[in-house]
Design an enzyme around this catalytic site. Structure first.
Site, short mmCIF file in Angstrom:
data_model
loop_
_atom_site.label_atom_id
_atom_site.label_comp_id
_atom_site.label_asym_id
_atom_site.label_seq_id
_atom_site.Cartn_x
_atom_site.Cartn_y
_atom_site.Cartn_z
CD GLU A 17 -2.92 1.16 2.28
OE1 GLU A 17 -3.74 0.23 2.14
OE2 GLU A 17 -2.96 1.98 3.23
CB ALA A 51 -3.62 9.96 6.66
CG HIS A 76 -7.42 3.01 -0.51
ND1 HIS A 76 -7.14 3.01 0.85
CD2 HIS A 76 -6.73 1.96 -1.02
CE1 HIS A 76 -6.33 2.00 1.14
NE2 HIS A 76 -6.06 1.36 0.01
NE ARG A 106 -16.69 6.32 8.78
CZ ARG A 106 -16.60 6.32 10.11
NH1 ARG A 106 -17.67 6.03 10.83
NH2 ARG A 106 -15.46 6.60 10.71
CB ALA A 122 -17.61 1.01 4.00
CE LYS A 162 -16.99 -2.18 6.00
NZ LYS A 162 -15.54 -2.09 6.30
CD GLN A 173 -6.23 0.24 10.88
OE1 GLN A 173 -5.25 0.23 10.15
NE2 GLN A 173 -6.99 1.30 11.05
#
Length: 289
Positions: A17, A51, A76, A106, A122, A162, A173
């Site tokens: 990422e 972020a 994303h 989200r 989301a 979802k 995460q």
């Protein structure tokens, strides 16, 4: 290629990422970093929206560069501060760039910012995207439970929403205690959630990572990594080596336990990506043999 299809071909994926640079950043540096990451042959590279709720700016541009390097991008897309019209525009930009994989999120709450009237979760975004194109959808999940969930049970119920909305695979995460991941996997199994889950690993290799990332994520720090931080916090070279070693140990344990993939948060640092990839490459090859 759609990422959901990659899981049909491999037992464990390996992905990175990255985050978009600031508008004033030297794009030649960005190209160099992405080229170095592409040389490591990840299954895909995801690119964030930035972020702290900075939105979906530049994501399509960076995703397009990744695609030009022969690596599948995962873009994303956040919705907490976006209208349906904003999101429609973002989808058209991604489609025009040839991007077919989206991580539907989200996004972070930003104090004082007006939140979307069209999307609350989301799952709302996933449903919206699913109805508007041939995109493959990933989603986020939280081994230590989403911070806004009242309980692990509620967290799993929201995750099921979802998946019902069209999410085909999940990235976790960051976490630093693998037992949290294994307990989470048990909850998924009991709930009948069978989509592939990649473990999100964030090497703590710089003071800024320790100070900012942990504060934002709220991730629990086991004693082993707390001791590492305390011992090497003001020794950059040693913290880098220790952080890479800890992440390597985490990944080795996860791959040995049969995880469906590792999603490495490399913070645009190709040295970290290259070193950890080299450390685990023989094990990854064995798993996928």
């Amino acid at each position: 290629m759609k990422i959901s299809g990659m899981f049909d071909r491999k037992k464990a994926l390996w992905s990175f990422e990255v985050f978009p640079p600031k508008p004033t950043a030297d794009m030649s540096v960005v190209h160099k970093t992405l080229a170095e990451l592409a040389e490591l042959s990840p299954d895909y590279i995801s690119v964030t929206c930035g972020a702290g709720g900075t939105g979906n700016r530049r994501t399509a541009e960076i995703a397009g560069i990744i695609k030009s390097l022969g690596i599948e991008p995962l873009a994303h897309l956040t919705c907490i501060n976006s209208s349906a019209a904003d999101t429609e525009k973002s989808l058209k930009e991604l489609s025009a760039a040839g991007i077919t994989n989206i991580l539907a999120l989200r996004g972070d709450r930003v104090p004082g910012a007006e939140e979307s009237k069209d999307f609350r979760h989301a799952s709302d975004l996933a449903s919206f995207i699913r109805a508007r194109g041939n995109f493959d959808l990933g989603g986020a999940c939280y081994p230590e439970c989403h911070p806004e969930s009242a309980s692990p049970e509620e967290d799993i119920e929201n995750l099921k929403k979802k998946i019902d909305a069209g999410v085909t695979h999940l990235n976790t995460q960051l976490f630093y205690d693998n037992e949290d991941f294994y307990r989470f996997a048990e909850r998924l199994d009991k709930a009948g959630i069978t989509v592939p889950v990649q473990a999100g690993i964030m090497p703590l290799v710089k003071k800024s990572h320790v100070d900012r990332t942990i504060g934002l994520s709220g991730a629990k720090l086991p004693g082993k990594i707390s001791r590492m931080i305390a011992r090497f916090y003001d020794d950059p070279e040693s913290l880098m080596a220790a952080g890479i070693a800890y992440a390597t140990d985490q990944i080795t344990d996860l791959l040995s336990a049969g995880v469906r993939g590792i999603h490495l948060y490399v913070m645009n640092n190709s040295y970290v990506a290259r070193t950890i990839t080299g450390n685990v490459a023989p094990l990854l090859a064995s798993v996928n043999r």
